[in-house]
Design an enzyme around this catalytic site. Structure first.
Site, PDB file in Angstrom:
ATOM      1  CG  ASP A   1      -1.679  -1.136   1.369  1.00 56.93           C
ATOM      2  OD1 ASP A   1      -2.292  -1.734   0.322  1.00 56.93           O
ATOM      3  OD2 ASP A   1      -2.005  -1.787   2.606  1.00 56.93           O
ATOM      4  CD  GLU A   2       4.683  -0.369  -0.016  1.00 55.46           C
ATOM      5  OE1 GLU A   2       3.988  -0.837  -0.890  1.00 55.46           O
ATOM      6  OE2 GLU A   2       5.508  -1.154   0.784  1.00 55.46           O
TER       7      GLU A   2
ATOM      8  CD  GLN B   1       0.585  -8.802  -2.264  1.00 56.24           C
ATOM      9  OE1 GLN B   1       1.659  -9.490  -2.784  1.00 56.24           O
ATOM     10  NE2 GLN B   1      -0.802  -9.025  -2.701  1.00 56.24           N
TER      11      GLN B   1
ATOM     12  N   GLY C   1      -4.053  -4.854  -4.374  1.00 47.73           N
ATOM     13  CA  GLY C   1      -5.092  -4.006  -4.795  1.00 47.73           C
ATOM     14  C   GLY C   1      -4.571  -2.629  -5.266  1.00 47.73           C
ATOM     15  CG  HIS C   2      -1.463  -1.976  -7.693  1.00 47.55           C
ATOM     16  ND1 HIS C   2      -0.289  -2.302  -8.395  1.00 47.55           N
ATOM     17  CD2 HIS C   2      -0.992  -2.648  -6.382  1.00 47.55           C
ATOM     18  CE1 HIS C   2       0.633  -2.785  -7.873  1.00 47.55           C
ATOM     19  NE2 HIS C   2       0.109  -2.922  -6.427  1.00 47.55           N
TER      20      HIS C   2
ATOM     21  CE  LYS D   1       3.135  -2.515  -4.181  1.00 45.09           C
ATOM     22  NZ  LYS D   1       2.434  -2.235  -3.026  1.00 45.09           N
TER      23      LYS D   1
HETATM   24  P1  GDP Z   1      -0.660   0.343  -3.695  1.00 51.19           P
HETATM   25  O1  GDP Z   1      -1.359  -0.675  -3.482  1.00 51.19           O
HETATM   26  O2  GDP Z   1       0.731   0.371  -3.382  1.00 51.19           O
HETATM   27  O3  GDP Z   1      -0.735   1.005  -5.017  1.00 51.19           O
HETATM   28  O4  GDP Z   1      -1.511   1.481  -2.955  1.00 51.19           O
HETATM   29  P2  GDP Z   1      -2.700   1.885  -2.533  1.00 51.19           P
HETATM   30  O5  GDP Z   1      -3.847   1.017  -3.574  1.00 51.19           O
HETATM   31  O6  GDP Z   1      -2.976   1.996  -1.211  1.00 51.19           O
HETATM   32  O7  GDP Z   1      -2.914   2.940  -3.167  1.00 51.19           O
HETATM   33  C1  GDP Z   1      -2.459   4.253  -2.535  1.00 51.19           C
HETATM   34  C2  GDP Z   1      -3.677   5.350  -2.545  1.00 51.19           C
HETATM   35  O8  GDP Z   1      -3.325   6.473  -2.264  1.00 51.19           O
HETATM   36  C3  GDP Z   1      -4.538   5.289  -3.928  1.00 51.19           C
HETATM   37  O9  GDP Z   1      -5.725   6.113  -3.636  1.00 51.19           O
HETATM   38  C4  GDP Z   1      -3.617   6.398  -4.731  1.00 51.19           C
HETATM   39  O10 GDP Z   1      -4.441   7.076  -5.678  1.00 51.19           O
HETATM   40  C5  GDP Z   1      -3.407   7.228  -3.589  1.00 51.19           C
HETATM   41  N1  GDP Z   1      -2.157   7.852  -3.805  1.00 51.19           N
HETATM   42  C6  GDP Z   1      -0.930   7.578  -4.205  1.00 51.19           C
HETATM   43  N2  GDP Z   1       0.044   8.370  -4.208  1.00 51.19           N
HETATM   44  C7  GDP Z   1      -0.533   9.366  -3.507  1.00 51.19           C
HETATM   45  C8  GDP Z   1      -0.129  10.696  -2.997  1.00 51.19           C
HETATM   46  O11 GDP Z   1       1.261  10.974  -3.363  1.00 51.19           O
HETATM   47  N3  GDP Z   1      -0.682  11.518  -2.320  1.00 51.19           N
HETATM   48  C9  GDP Z   1      -1.991  11.235  -2.235  1.00 51.19           C
HETATM   49  N4  GDP Z   1      -2.719  11.890  -1.538  1.00 51.19           N
HETATM   50  N5  GDP Z   1      -2.560  10.003  -2.394  1.00 51.19           N
HETATM   51  C10 GDP Z   1      -1.729   9.133  -3.250  1.00 51.19           C
END
Ligand code: GDP
Length: 428
Positions: free
Chosen positions: A13-14, A224, A40-41, A16
């Site tokens: 959930d970084e 992940q 979940g991206h 990515k």
């Molecule tokens: P992933 O699985 O690593 O892609 O992470 P997530 O699914 O948790 O995605 C992160 C959430 O944060 C998504 O809703 C993105 O659109 C959002 N997001 C990603 N980068 C940023 C950022 O720099 N700032 C903000 N406010 N939201 C972000």
């Protein structure tokens, strides 16, 4: 080197998805190498969010080819639904999706068994996503799995499935006291799905090796995060696959010598979903602020994420495991309102200070983080697109991360939108 691996350096959930989506516009091929529909991206397509669980992020970029590698476990029903949703959003898939014939399937008995096992664990539950990922990987190792390529000959699949489902029903009924699954009903549901997915089935490793040799830009998209790796994560609170860069070779058929740079994705703070040790976890108002500002809820499960400060000890561990030289820092904007920001620079375990990330859960639970305080910037970073547009304290925070973790930053994400990026150096 034209191939780049993107891995999360924390517990997933970084952000990515946004980064790989942004990088996908410069890629020729985007490849998933591990995990399943538990990932979940969230990516933003024309300003509206869309969640990919199995499809590589490049699917939303016209002309980019996408591979689901043999290291991924695929729930064919979930993938079929996801493809339909993407097509509904006006995205052309056609030839742009290749599913490797060797990727194993997650079948309904995997999900049923996972739910029954988690229930049986009681208080020791791992907090899995109930997507059947763990049991599917276990079956692959136990030689009880079914590769997705089998779907091309449905009769062959049917006889293998019928043999296995009988044994799985024994476990469900006799061991866990659950209802047996109806094999006929599942086969009926799978038949049309198999026909639709068959057009994407492919023998992908040579396509991929040839693309890298020809100098094409290939993006390996990790799901992940490093601390959820089955061998090097916080076991048993981990996922069932190899989430580090090492997983690329095993999960795609590309030899390590053809793998180029590994870029780490690091959120400006830390979150964790589900159970398991989390040294910098906060339970106060700061955690609530981060959770709310950062919309920290699981993209797959909707569960609220546990939140805390950035952990440099864990980051250095991830950097070492993956061979990372550059990171992309995400969600910097979520820290905009804090007067002071803390970074964990070392651990105190039973009175001794260490910068080693412990390998046992027992030790991890005894950690007391040692923090360094850094002044916040108390201003909006969301509109910044250049380094010079970031407030000085935010730049100082980023610089301190680089010093402490001995790493460079190639860009910083300051918002959910695709263009909310401050690029320092380009990835490809
Ligand atoms: P992933 O699985 O690593 O892609 O992470 P997530 O699914 O948790 O995605 C992160 C959430 O944060 C998504 O809703 C993105 O659109 C959002 N997001 C990603 N980068 C940023 C950022 O720099 N700032 C903000 N406010 N939201 C972000």
């Amino acid at each position: 080197m034209s191939s780049v691996v993107v891995v999360g350096t924390q517990w997933g959930d970084e952000g990515k998805g946004k980064i790989t989506n942004a990088l996908s516009s410069d890629a020729d091929l985007v490849v998933r190498f591990q995990g399943g529909a538990n990932a979940g991206h969230t990516v933003s397509v024309d300003g509206t969010p869309i969640v990919f669980h199995l499809l590589p992020s490049g699917i939303s970029v016209p002309g980019v080819r996408n591979i689901i590698g043999p290291g991924v476990v695929i729930d064919p029903i979930a993938l079929d639904v996801e493809i339909a949703e993407v097509i509904d959003r006006g995205i052309e898939i056609g030839e742009n999706l290749m599913i490797d014939v060797g990727a194993h399937m997650v079948l309904p008995y995997h999900k049923a068994l996972e739910a029954a096992e988690e229930k049986a664990r009681g208080n020791a539950a791992i907090g899995t996503t109930h997507r059947g990922i763990g049991p599917a990987y276990a079956d692959r190792c136990a030689r009880d799995g079914i590769p997705i390529g089998t779907l091309a000959a449905f009769d062959v699949f049917r006889s293998r499935f019928e043999e296995i489902v009988d044994r799985k029903n024994e476990y469900l009924v006799r061991l866990y006291g659950e209802e047996p699954l109806d094999a006929g009903e599942i086969l009926e549901q799978l038949h049309p799905v198999a026909e639709r997915l068959a057009r994407h089935l492919s023998d992908t490793p040579e396509t991929l090796r040839a693309a890298i040799r020809a100098g094409r830009n290939v993006l390996f998209e990790g799901a992940q995060g490093t601390l959820l790796d089955v061998a090097f994560g916080t076991y048993p609170y981990v996922t069932s696959s190899c989430t580090t860069a090492a997983g690329v070779a095993a999960g795609t058929g590309v030899p390590p010598s053809l793998i180029g740079e590994v870029i780490g994705i690091t959120k400006a703070y830390t979150t964790r979903v589900g159970a398991g040790p989390f040294p910098t976890e906060l339970t106060d108002d700061t955690a609530k602020t981060i959770q709310e500002r950062g919309s920290e809820r699981g993209a797959t499960t909707g569960r609220a994420r546990r939140c805390g400060w950035l952990d440099i000890v864990a980051l250095k561990y991830s950097i070492a495991l993956n061979g990372i030289r550059r990171i992309i820092v995400t969600k910097l904007d979520i820290l905009d309102s804090f007067e002071t920001i803390k970074v964990c620079v070392a651990y105190d375990i039973d009175g001794s200070r260490t910068d080693r990330f412990p390998r046992t859960v027992d030790e991890l639970r005894r950690i007391r983080p040692v923090y360094e305080e850094i002044p916040g910037w108390m201003s909006d970073t969301g509109e910044a697109r250049r380094e010079s547009e970031l407030p000085a304290p935010a730049l100082a925070y980023l610089k301190r991360i680089c010093e402490l973790a001995d790493v460079d930053i190639c860009s910083v994400s300051v918002g959910a939108k695709g263009d909310a990026l401050v690029e320092f150096t380009s990835v490809f």
